[in-house]
Structures are given as structure tokens and as C-alpha cells.
Design a protein around this motif. Structure first.
Motif, short mmCIF file in Angstrom:
data_model
loop_
_atom_site.label_atom_id
_atom_site.label_comp_id
_atom_site.label_asym_id
_atom_site.label_seq_id
_atom_site.Cartn_x
_atom_site.Cartn_y
_atom_site.Cartn_z
N PHE A 3 0.66 -1.06 0.19
CA PHE A 3 0.34 -0.28 -0.33
C PHE A 3 0.76 0.82 -0.14
N ASN A 4 0.23 2.20 -1.18
CA ASN A 4 1.27 3.58 -0.80
C ASN A 4 0.59 4.83 -1.37
N CYS A 5 1.29 5.47 -0.94
CA CYS A 5 0.73 7.08 -1.49
C CYS A 5 2.05 7.59 -1.97
N GLY A 6 1.04 8.84 -2.85
CA GLY A 6 2.21 9.55 -4.19
C GLY A 6 2.05 10.83 -3.80
N ILE A 7 2.77 11.19 -3.19
CA ILE A 7 2.77 12.78 -2.99
C ILE A 7 2.78 13.56 -4.02
N VAL A 8 2.10 14.19 -4.68
CA VAL A 8 2.14 15.18 -6.05
C VAL A 8 1.38 16.76 -5.96
N GLY A 9 1.88 17.24 -6.97
CA GLY A 9 1.51 18.73 -6.57
C GLY A 9 2.26 20.01 -7.19
N VAL A 97 0.69 4.32 -8.18
CA VAL A 97 0.83 4.81 -6.65
C VAL A 97 -1.13 4.46 -6.12
N ASP A 98 -1.39 3.86 -5.12
CA ASP A 98 -2.66 3.35 -4.42
C ASP A 98 -3.71 4.17 -4.46
N ALA A 99 -2.74 5.53 -3.71
CA ALA A 99 -3.95 6.77 -3.62
C ALA A 99 -2.68 8.27 -3.81
N ILE A 100 -3.34 8.73 -3.63
CA ILE A 100 -2.84 10.23 -4.00
C ILE A 100 -2.44 11.10 -3.34
N VAL A 101 -1.19 11.74 -2.34
CA VAL A 101 -1.84 13.11 -1.81
C VAL A 101 -1.23 14.51 -2.40
N HIS A 102 -2.29 14.80 -2.08
CA HIS A 102 -2.52 16.00 -3.06
C HIS A 102 -1.57 17.69 -2.20
#
Length: 365
Positions: A3-9, A97-102
Motif C-alpha cells: 500500500f502506498n501514497c504518492g505525494i504530488v502537486g 501508486v494506490d492513492a494520491i496525496v495532493h
């Protein structure tokens, strides 16, 4: 765990600073666009006070928390879907990634360069979202063209997939992300198979300055409203303050520092827990004299699936799961008290594990 979250922006919004605070790492965090080129990866412990309580009652020598993986992906810019900046490379990283941290800038100040000149959180969020949706439209067009020849064969599966592609295209053309497309049954599986960027669950992190760390500001309020319309999560945090907190090793000093800011927990704790919830995860526990351990499991999973997380032999030779709820375990003094009160349950392989369950797996190989 996978499980992972990709930090984007956008560039220079505080992604790498937040990542470093989360992982107590050393990803580059400079004041210029594309400071991050290759994605940085780090694992972060999921804060959970229940583990400490369970360990105390079990007399455990060690505590092992569960964790999430966070990936710091370089800043997206307008035109990324057409290859602007390092667009294609970054979009491919987001796809994994599984989810996005924006992370969105929610503070003023000229000392940090803003890609578009001034802070406008909703507009900034929409730039990234639009690039993801444009990339999805391009991806769907390629899929449609690849399926065109197969369509003539009368394959029902192809027709069903083309129908879902058409529904997704119509939604994206209206400026709505693919996650807004609510489908059930086989169609939901087909939509998932398309691996669309805008179908991933999203959490916005409002990166504020110190003055707004407790109650937010007008920028974070606007972004929260936008998140509500997107059915997305939203958390307020200050990457700079969280970076300072992460350097304080003593738990008492850290608590005192948080209290001085009017906070009961760090913004990072909220980010991690929100990410956990975003991915639809729960925690179950195992406890004994040697260690108390938290384990990550997808919500709705069975006891045998939980057993497999601990050891493949536990699943292969599964007999039963001796289960105590967290509430019973802590209120009745642990396993012995729960057993004596008749609150220890014998559950079979198809039992759906609940968040907080303390489980002892019985197996035979």
C-alpha cells in the motif's frame, strides 16, 4: 506491504519538505522547480495508541507498528499530459501508486517562488487534476483504438469495456475525475482495469504557515470546499513546522511543542491516518510476551487473509482465529480477563476481520 501514497502537486508547494518530515528523510527540498527528479520512497509508521495499550497488557518486550509507503513525486506543471516539464515520466510514476496525496500551497509570501505568481489553492489543485484527466482521455483514446478491430468479432467483453470507456470519456470531458463515476459489479471491475489516474482516491494537504496551523485560513477553507465537491479527504498541516517537529526525538518535548502550538497531535499524524483511511485499510493486532504488533489489512478481508499477513503457514494450515475486540481486550485486562469473561471468540476462516481485533491464529501443518 504494497500500500502506498504518492505525494504530488505543483513545484515548490512543500512536497519534499512534507516527505522529509514524514520519513525523517533527506529528499532535496530547494526553492526551484523540479528539485525532485527521481521519486523518493519512504515507509512511515502509522500512529496508533491502541498498540501501546495492548503491549502493556500483554507484557510485550517490543512494539512493532504497521506502516505505509509514501512516494515523493516531482512537481507537475500545466502541460504535463503533453510532455511539459518532465510530464510523461511523472504521470507514469503516479500511475503506480494506490492513492494520491495532493499538497497545495495555502500561504502567502515571496520568499518561496510560486510557479504561477501567487497562491490560489483551488486553481493550483485544478491544474494538477486537469493534467491527470487529460492524460486519462489520451489513454482511453488509445484503448478505444486498440479495441476497434476486436469489436467486429462480436466479443461481449469488448463491447462492455467500450461502454465503460465511453462513460469515463463523457465524464472526463465535463471536467470531472473518473473517481466520480459510480459503478457497481462487473462495470466497476472494468473501470478499475483501465487504471485511470483520476480514478485514484485523493487527499489534499493544505500546506499553511504557522499562524494557520491550528484553525486553517481562508485558503484552506476554499480547498476544503473543493475537496468536499470531489469527495476527497482534506488535512491542514504546515510542512515547515512538521519538519521542525520531526527533529525532536524526545516524546515529552514533542508533546510540549505541539501543546505550545495549540495542537493535540501533529499534522503528519493526521496525514498518515487519513492516508490509511483513504486506502480502505484497517489494523488488527497480535500480542504476546515477545512482541505486540499491528498489521495492515484491507477492509472486508477474511480471517484466513489476515493469517496470511502474519505467515503463509498460518493461512495454509488455518484452524481458527481466537479473536478479542480491542475494547474487550483493554477493558477486561487482556487475554486472560477476556477469556474468563467469555469475550474470546472462536472465528472460522471466513470471518470478516474488524478494525482493532486482537487475534491468535491456531494452525496445523
Amino acid at each position: 506491504m504494497g500500500f502506498n501514497c504518492g505525494i504530488v502537486g505543483l513545484p515548490n508547494v512543500g512536497k519534499s519538505t512534507l516527505f522529509n518530515a514524514l520519513t525523517v528523510g533527506s529528499a532535496d527540498a530547494e526553492n526551484y522547480p523540479f528539485c525532485t527528479i527521481e521519486p523518493n520512497v519512504g515507509r512511515v509508521s502509522v500512529p496508533d495508541r491502541r498498540l501501546h495499550e495492548i503491549a502493556t497488557l500483554a507484557g510485550s518486550e517490543a512494539l512493532i507498528p504497521t506502516s505505509l509507503e509514501f512516494i515523493d513525486i516531482a512537481g507537475l506543471v500545466r502541460g504535463a499530459s503533453s510532455g511539459e516539464g518532465l510530464g510523461n515520466q511523472f504521470l507514469a510514476q503516479i500511475r503506480e501508486v494506490d492513492a494520491i496525496v495532493h499538497v497545495v500551497r495555502c500561504f502567502d509570501g515571496s520568499e518561496i517562488t510560486h510557479t504561477h505568481g501567487a497562491a490560489d489553492p483551488v486553481s493550483d489543485a485544478q491544474v494538477v487534476e486537469m493534467e491527470l484527466m487529460l492524460a486519462d482521455l489520451e489513454s482511453l483514446q488509445r484503448r478505444r483504438e486498440a479495441l476497434a478491430k476486436k469489436r467486429r468479432t462480436g466479443d461481449k467483453g469488448v463491447h462492455a469495456l467500450l461502454e465503460v470507456i465511453g462513460m469515463a470519456e463523457a465524464l472526463l470531458a465535463e471536467g470531472e475525475p473518473a473517481r466520480s463515476l459510480l459503478l457497481g459489479g462487473p462495470k466497476a471491475l472494468l473501470l478499475s482495469s483501465l487504471e485511470l489516474l483520476s480514478s485514484k482516491p485523493v487527499m489534499y494537504v493544505c500546506n499553511v504557515d504557522e499562524s494557520a496551523i491550528r484553525d486553517g485560513n481562508s485558503y484552506s477553507v476554499a480547498l476544503q470546499t473543493h475537496a468536499d465537491r470531489q469527495d476527497a479527504a482534506c488535512v491542514v498541516a504546515s510542512a515547515r513546522i512538521e519538519s521542525e517537529i520531526s527533529t525532536i526525538e524526545d516524546a515529552g518535548e514533542q508533546s510540549a511543542f505541539l501543546e505550545s502550538l495549540g495542537l493535540s497531535e501533529s499534522g503528519l499524524a493526521r496525514v498518515v491516518n487519513a492516508g490509511y483511511s483513504l486506502l480502505g485499510l484497517i489494523t488488527f493486532f497480535t500480542a504476546g510476551p515477545k512482541e505486540a504488533r499491528a498489521w495492515t489489512l484491507s477492509r472486508g478481508s477474511s480471517a484466513v487473509a489476515a493469517a496470511a499477513k502474519v505467515h503463509s503457514d498460518f493461512a495454509r494450515g488455518f484452524i481458527r482465529a481466537e479473536t478479542i475486540s480491542y475494547e474487550d481486550y483493554t477493558s477486561l485486562g487482556g487475554e486472560i480477563g477476556s477469556r474468563g469473561a467469555g469475550r474470546l471468540r472462536q472465528e472460522g476462516r471466513d470471518y470478516v476481520v474488524k478494525d482493532g481485533d486482537v487475534i491468535l491464529f491456531r494452525f496445523n501443518i
